[in-house]
Scaffold this motif. Structure first.
Motif, PDB file in Angstrom:
ATOM      1  N   UNK A  35       0.728  -1.245  -0.092  1.00 24.27           N
ATOM      2  CA  UNK A  35       0.058  -0.097   0.007  1.00 24.27           C
ATOM      3  C   UNK A  35       0.772   1.312  -0.039  1.00 24.27           C
ATOM      4  N   UNK A  36       1.965   1.203   0.682  1.00 25.28           N
ATOM      5  CA  UNK A  36       2.800   2.492   0.719  1.00 25.28           C
ATOM      6  C   UNK A  36       3.549   2.689  -0.764  1.00 25.28           C
ATOM      7  N   UNK A  37       3.880   1.423  -1.288  1.00 24.04           N
ATOM      8  CA  UNK A  37       4.616   1.595  -2.797  1.00 24.04           C
ATOM      9  C   UNK A  37       3.459   2.403  -3.749  1.00 24.04           C
ATOM     10  N   UNK A  38       2.180   1.469  -3.629  1.00 33.75           N
ATOM     11  CA  UNK A  38       1.173   2.225  -4.458  1.00 33.75           C
ATOM     12  C   UNK A  38       0.857   3.864  -4.188  1.00 33.75           C
ATOM     13  N   UNK A  39       0.795   4.048  -2.705  1.00 32.05           N
ATOM     14  CA  UNK A  39       0.590   5.384  -2.595  1.00 32.05           C
ATOM     15  C   UNK A  39       1.760   6.516  -2.996  1.00 32.05           C
ATOM     16  N   UNK A  40       2.947   5.874  -2.872  1.00 33.67           N
ATOM     17  CA  UNK A  40       4.097   6.660  -3.387  1.00 33.67           C
ATOM     18  C   UNK A  40       4.043   6.922  -4.759  1.00 33.67           C
ATOM     19  N   UNK A  41       3.764   5.918  -5.369  1.00 35.44           N
ATOM     20  CA  UNK A  41       3.805   5.893  -6.829  1.00 35.44           C
ATOM     21  C   UNK A  41       2.815   6.761  -7.385  1.00 35.44           C
ATOM     22  N   UNK A  42       1.575   6.878  -7.021  1.00 33.67           N
ATOM     23  CA  UNK A  42       0.507   7.464  -7.260  1.00 33.67           C
ATOM     24  C   UNK A  42       0.812   9.207  -7.174  1.00 33.67           C
ATOM     25  N   UNK A  43       1.360   9.604  -5.788  1.00 35.20           N
ATOM     26  CA  UNK A  43       1.910  10.837  -5.489  1.00 35.20           C
ATOM     27  C   UNK A  43       2.917  11.319  -6.366  1.00 35.20           C
ATOM     28  N   UNK A  44       3.553  10.610  -7.076  1.00 36.12           N
ATOM     29  CA  UNK A  44       4.765  10.892  -7.939  1.00 36.12           C
ATOM     30  C   UNK A  44       4.070  10.872  -9.374  1.00 36.12           C
ATOM     31  N   UNK A  45       2.731  10.615  -9.388  1.00 35.69           N
ATOM     32  CA  UNK A  45       2.272  10.796 -11.018  1.00 35.69           C
ATOM     33  C   UNK A  45       2.359   9.617 -11.816  1.00 35.69           C
ATOM     34  N   UNK A  46       2.854   8.399 -11.136  1.00 44.11           N
ATOM     35  CA  UNK A  46       3.104   7.334 -12.058  1.00 44.11           C
ATOM     36  C   UNK A  46       1.787   6.078 -11.723  1.00 44.11           C
TER      37      UNK A  46
END
Length: 177
Positions: A35-46
């Motif tokens: 979940x953290x990886x997914x949140x970080x990726x979405x926040x980075x526009x990925x």
């Protein structure tokens, strides 16, 4: 005794809720990595997830760091998934050999009792980080059950019940293990 306990299963079975309740009772809890990886990726526009092997490698690296950061102690520590979950993903992606997986399994052991939460349609919801269908959750659950058994873990299925009942069940199991 190894006091690192894994709580695993398919998405949406109630793992995070149970771990939050354990934490409220004073137990140390290690949060899920995906979940953290997914949140970080979405926040980075990925996109939420990279390709499966890369996603699993990122999870494995983080889960190893989390494992290593928890000192051996006599009090239980509960992991929302663990190194073996990432290894399952890597195995499914044919990204590691059986020998490599075995080395990781031996290097990062958990208590031999692994708690697994069965799929539960009544509480299953998808969200921005959980994009799998209920049927995919069932498939992951079945895969995890077989995977942990393959590596010698005693699978303890946590019954469908209210949160306090599920937490009490887990605690009663570790007090007798």
């Amino acid at each position: 005794m190894n006091c690192r306990f894994v709580v695993t299963g398919g998405p949406g079975g109630g793992k995070t809720t149970i771990l939050e309740a354990l934490q409220e009772r004073g137990y140390q809890v290690v949060a899920e990595t995906a979940r953290r990886i997914i949140r970080d990726r979405v926040a980075a526009g990925l996109s939420p997830r990279p390709e499966p092997a890369s996603f699993a490698q990122d999870i494995l690296r983080s889960d190893i760091e989390k494992y290593q950061s928890t000192a051996d102690r006599e009090a239980p520590i509960f992991f929302d998934r663990g190194v073996l979950d990432a290894l399952y993903m890597l195995d499914a992606a044919d990204a590691l050999t059986s020998a490599e997986i075995e080395q990781y399994v031996q290097a990062f052991p958990y208590n031999r009792v692994a708690f697994i939460l069965p799929p539960w349609r009544d509480i299953y919801v998808s969200d921005s980080e959980r994009d799998q269908s209920f049927e995919e959750s069932v498939s992951v659950y079945e895969g995890m059950k077989a995977w942990y058994s393959r590596w010698g873990y005693e699978i303890v299925e946590v019954p469908h019940d209210h949160v306090d009942g599920r937490v009490s069940f887990i605690l009663s199991c570790i007090n007798t293990s």
